[in-house]
Design a protein around this motif. Structure first.
Motif, PDB file in Angstrom:
ATOM      1  N   ALA A 154       1.591   6.723  -0.113  1.00  0.00           N
ATOM      2  CA  ALA A 154       2.643   5.730  -0.291  1.00  0.00           C
ATOM      3  C   ALA A 154       3.994   6.403  -0.507  1.00  0.00           C
ATOM      4  O   ALA A 154       5.016   5.973   0.049  1.00  0.00           O
ATOM      5  N   ASN A 155       4.012   7.465  -1.288  1.00  0.00           N
ATOM      6  CA  ASN A 155       5.263   8.181  -1.533  1.00  0.00           C
ATOM      7  C   ASN A 155       5.790   8.830  -0.265  1.00  0.00           C
ATOM      8  O   ASN A 155       6.999   8.904  -0.050  1.00  0.00           O
ATOM      9  N   ARG A 156       4.890   9.279   0.588  1.00  0.00           N
ATOM     10  CA  ARG A 156       5.328   9.818   1.874  1.00  0.00           C
ATOM     11  C   ARG A 156       5.962   8.713   2.711  1.00  0.00           C
ATOM     12  O   ARG A 156       6.990   8.921   3.363  1.00  0.00           O
ATOM     13  N   ALA A 157       5.345   7.523   2.690  1.00  0.00           N
ATOM     14  CA  ALA A 157       5.900   6.394   3.445  1.00  0.00           C
ATOM     15  C   ALA A 157       7.290   6.030   2.925  1.00  0.00           C
ATOM     16  O   ALA A 157       8.179   5.664   3.709  1.00  0.00           O
ATOM     17  N   VAL A 158       7.491   6.140   1.622  1.00  0.00           N
ATOM     18  CA  VAL A 158       8.814   5.882   1.049  1.00  0.00           C
ATOM     19  C   VAL A 158       9.814   6.905   1.583  1.00  0.00           C
ATOM     20  O   VAL A 158      10.935   6.560   2.003  1.00  0.00           O
ATOM     21  N   ASP A 167       6.895   2.062  -7.838  1.00  0.00           N
ATOM     22  CA  ASP A 167       5.702   2.712  -8.370  1.00  0.00           C
ATOM     23  C   ASP A 167       4.476   2.044  -7.743  1.00  0.00           C
ATOM     24  O   ASP A 167       4.214   0.868  -7.996  1.00  0.00           O
ATOM     25  N   TYR A 168       3.732   2.787  -6.955  1.00  0.00           N
ATOM     26  CA  TYR A 168       2.602   2.217  -6.230  1.00  0.00           C
ATOM     27  C   TYR A 168       1.270   2.388  -6.970  1.00  0.00           C
ATOM     28  O   TYR A 168       0.222   2.032  -6.432  1.00  0.00           O
ATOM     29  N   ARG A 169       1.303   2.918  -8.175  1.00  0.00           N
ATOM     30  CA  ARG A 169       0.040   3.213  -8.853  1.00  0.00           C
ATOM     31  C   ARG A 169      -0.775   1.958  -9.148  1.00  0.00           C
ATOM     32  O   ARG A 169      -1.993   1.939  -8.967  1.00  0.00           O
ATOM     33  N   LEU A 170      -0.123   0.890  -9.575  1.00  0.00           N
ATOM     34  CA  LEU A 170      -0.850  -0.334  -9.869  1.00  0.00           C
ATOM     35  C   LEU A 170      -1.461  -0.927  -8.596  1.00  0.00           C
ATOM     36  O   LEU A 170      -2.616  -1.362  -8.591  1.00  0.00           O
ATOM     37  N   GLY A 208      -0.656  -4.206   3.298  1.00  0.00           N
ATOM     38  CA  GLY A 208       0.220  -5.136   2.596  1.00  0.00           C
ATOM     39  C   GLY A 208       0.852  -4.519   1.369  1.00  0.00           C
ATOM     40  O   GLY A 208       1.978  -4.868   0.988  1.00  0.00           O
ATOM     41  N   SER A 209       0.147  -3.591   0.741  1.00  0.00           N
ATOM     42  CA  SER A 209       0.704  -2.934  -0.445  1.00  0.00           C
ATOM     43  C   SER A 209       1.586  -1.747  -0.084  1.00  0.00           C
ATOM     44  O   SER A 209       2.602  -1.492  -0.731  1.00  0.00           O
TER      45      SER A 209
END
Length: 233
Positions: A154-158, A167-170, A208-209
């Motif tokens: 996710a951080n790479r996608a950002v 914050d994608y952890r949740l 979706g996330s």
């Protein structure tokens, strides 16, 4: 049993003690995959039955493991390690693709591996549950490892401008919980769907996330990624 029985040292039949030990361990784990992951299951298996299935003695069992819980712990880690390797290989193979394709290919590789053998499903999602605080901790630690894996992507996608900074952890934790719950219920016969349908739904949740709706139809532009159904059974 306070600890393992000390095994023999030195070479025998051209193989070192370490090679013989690795072979015994492999045979015990293969037998455990069949007995724990098929029938009679972990709780109904005895050391004697496992040793017989492996073609080894109970003394040899205690040279490798303290108890059956140690075997289940090792088998659970093995199933997760192999699934992680499959996911990492798929991710590396799509390194130049958009996030939708990377995420879909990576999760499908994971799902294809873990569901490719019904015994692995049972080890990963059923037999490990409620055995002991130690195995509960191991199970949650492996889930946390998957959360870290998803957050890194996710951080790479950002960084690539394909996902909104947050914050994608949740979200990753919720997705991993959904994977565990849905695959467990599906394998137990509580979900009326094909494995392809299960995977497609989970991929939609993942995308979706990772790709919030306000960033545009990146996934649709990438096109659907629909491999053939993984072999089950």
């Amino acid at each position: 049993m306070a600890g393992r029985v000390k095994g023999p040292t030195g070479r025998y039949a051209g193989r070192s003690a370490g090679e013989r030990q690795a072979e015994r361990r492999r045979r015990f784990l293969e037998a455990a995959l069949e007995l724990f992951g098929n029938s009679p299951g972990y709780r109904a298996t005895t050391v004697a039955a496992l040793s017989e299935a492996a073609g080894l003695s109970t003394r040899q069992f205690y040279e490798e493991f303290r108890n059956l819980e140690d075997v289940l712990a090792a088998l659970h880690l093995q199933v997760n390690d192999e699934a992680e390797e499959a996911a990492a290989a798929a991710l590396a193979g799509t390194a130049d693709r958009q996030v939708a394709e990377r995420a879909a290919a990576t999760f499908r590789a994971y799902a294809a591996h873990v569901t490719g053998d019904p015994r692995r499903i049972r080890i990963a999602f059923t037999e490990i549950l409620g055995v002991s605080p130690r195995l509960d901790h191991q199970r949650l630690a492996r889930r946390a490892r998957w959360v870290d894996f998803l957050c890194a992507e996710a951080n790479r996608a950002v960084r690539d401008g394909e996902a909104a900074p947050r914050d994608y952890r949740l979200a990753a934790t919720a997705f991993v919980g959904s994977v565990n719950g849905l695959l467990h219920d599906w394998s137990a016969g509580w979900v009326e769907a094909t494995l392809d349908q299960i995977i497609d739904e989970l991929v939609r949740m993942l995308l979706g996330s990772l790709r919030p709706a306000d960033l545009g139809p990146a996934a649709e532009a990438a096109g659907p990624v629909r491999p053939g159904p993984p072999a089950v059974g």
